[in-house]
Design an enzyme around this catalytic site. Structure first.
Site, mmCIF file in Angstrom:
data_model
loop_
_atom_site.group_PDB
_atom_site.id
_atom_site.type_symbol
_atom_site.label_atom_id
_atom_site.label_comp_id
_atom_site.label_asym_id
_atom_site.label_seq_id
_atom_site.Cartn_x
_atom_site.Cartn_y
_atom_site.Cartn_z
ATOM 1 C CD GLU A 116 0.529 -0.804 0.497
ATOM 2 O OE1 GLU A 116 1.376 -1.925 0.860
ATOM 3 O OE2 GLU A 116 0.765 -0.459 -0.695
ATOM 4 C CG ASP A 139 1.639 -6.286 1.332
ATOM 5 O OD1 ASP A 139 2.181 -5.917 2.171
ATOM 6 O OD2 ASP A 139 1.010 -5.932 0.603
ATOM 7 C CB SER A 140 6.857 -7.180 4.443
ATOM 8 O OG SER A 140 6.286 -7.341 5.606
ATOM 9 C CD GLU A 151 6.484 1.378 4.524
ATOM 10 O OE1 GLU A 151 7.408 0.781 4.260
ATOM 11 O OE2 GLU A 151 5.464 1.029 4.499
ATOM 12 C CE LYS A 157 -0.323 -2.215 6.562
ATOM 13 N NZ LYS A 157 -0.002 -1.842 5.363
ATOM 14 C CG ASP A 210 -0.310 -5.433 4.704
ATOM 15 O OD1 ASP A 210 -0.741 -4.428 5.215
ATOM 16 O OD2 ASP A 210 0.756 -5.485 4.721
#
Length: 263
Positions: free
Chosen positions: A114, A45-46, A181, A112, A84
């Site tokens: 978070e 999602d970057s 990260e 993925k 993501d």
């Protein structure tokens, strides 16, 4: 390169062999990544930052993720593709199930998420239903507003112990891979050694099982290169060679160097 699966990555960890991961968003780069023999692509999602020009990943939608996953999968048939789950796409277990299904149907091999302990039941549910999952601890960009900015996480003893507990809890719940990260190198080393699953680092020192960089960073295309990144294009001359150099340096342990990590 043969088609990469979870078993491929587990075998690499067991043999003590490091592997490269690249975050990418389109078919053209995806094709070059496959040709370079890179095992894993993360469709991150970057893209909100590097493709769309936002200040964070928060504005990225499910439609955005599906579009870019489909694009990446058209260019690459052999690398394992991790997708993501975007901001608030897994706030409840029902949301997580529905949105993970959409990402897998778009072509992803794994999703993925978070977060730490609060994801335990979500990970259990996804695992029971055959959806591979990747955890993400440390600096979690979707929580940047709560974290107060892009800062190294886990530097004090309490935060480090909580991250270790979260890592074990997520592994026990069923995650197949963990991303760390922007955490101190020593902490990343400890977590990597304690877990049975592969650990991917970004700004987490040299001792994780794999490294990941955003392709725009490792090609020097980003306006500001993160401290943990390296411009591989500057010394390679073309994109394909830069990707191969990156992969070779990750596998040999030449990248990252101490200056690419945190204490």
């Amino acid at each position: 390169m043969k088609t990469v699966t979870i078993n491929t990555l587990n075998a690499l960890k067991e043999k003590g062999e490091k592997f490269p991961v690249i975050t990418a968003y389109d078919a053209s780069f995806s094709r070059l990544i496959e040709q370079a023999g890179i095992e894993v692509i993360l469709v991150g999602d970057s893209l909100g930052n590097v493709i769309q020009g936002h200040d964070s990943t928060v504005p990225v939608t499910m439609d955005d993720m599906i579009y870019h996953i489909q694009s990446v999968c058209r260019g690459n048939r052999q690398s394992l593709v991790i997708a993501d789950m975007p901001f608030m796409a897994y706030a409840t277990e029902v949301q997580a199930m529905e949105n993970a299904a959409l990402l897998m149907q778009a072509g992803a091999n794994m999703v993925k998420l978070e977060g730490g302990a609060w994801l335990e039941e979500t990970v259990l549910m996804l695992t029971e239903r055959g959806i591979p999952t990747c955890g993400h601890l440390g600096l979690t960009p979707q929580s940047v507003n709560k974290l107060g900015g892009y800062r190294v996480q886990g530097r004090d003893d309490e935060a480090a112990m909580q991250m270790i507990r979260d890592a074990h809890l997520l592994e026990d719940a069923g995650i197949d891979i963990l991303v760390l990260e922007c955490v101190p190198s020593a902490l990343a080393k400890q977590i990597t050694e304690e877990l049975h699953i592969p650990v991917i680092g970004i700004g987490a020192g040299p001792d994780t099982n794999a490294q990941v960089l955003v392709i725009y960073d490792m090609l020097g295309l980003s306006p500001r290169l993160p401290a943990f990144a390296k411009n591989f294009l500057a010394e390679s001359g073309d994109v394909g060679s830069a990707l191969k150099t990156y992969a070779d340096e990750v596998r040999s342990g030449a990248f990252p160097k101490p200056e690419h990590g945190f204490t």
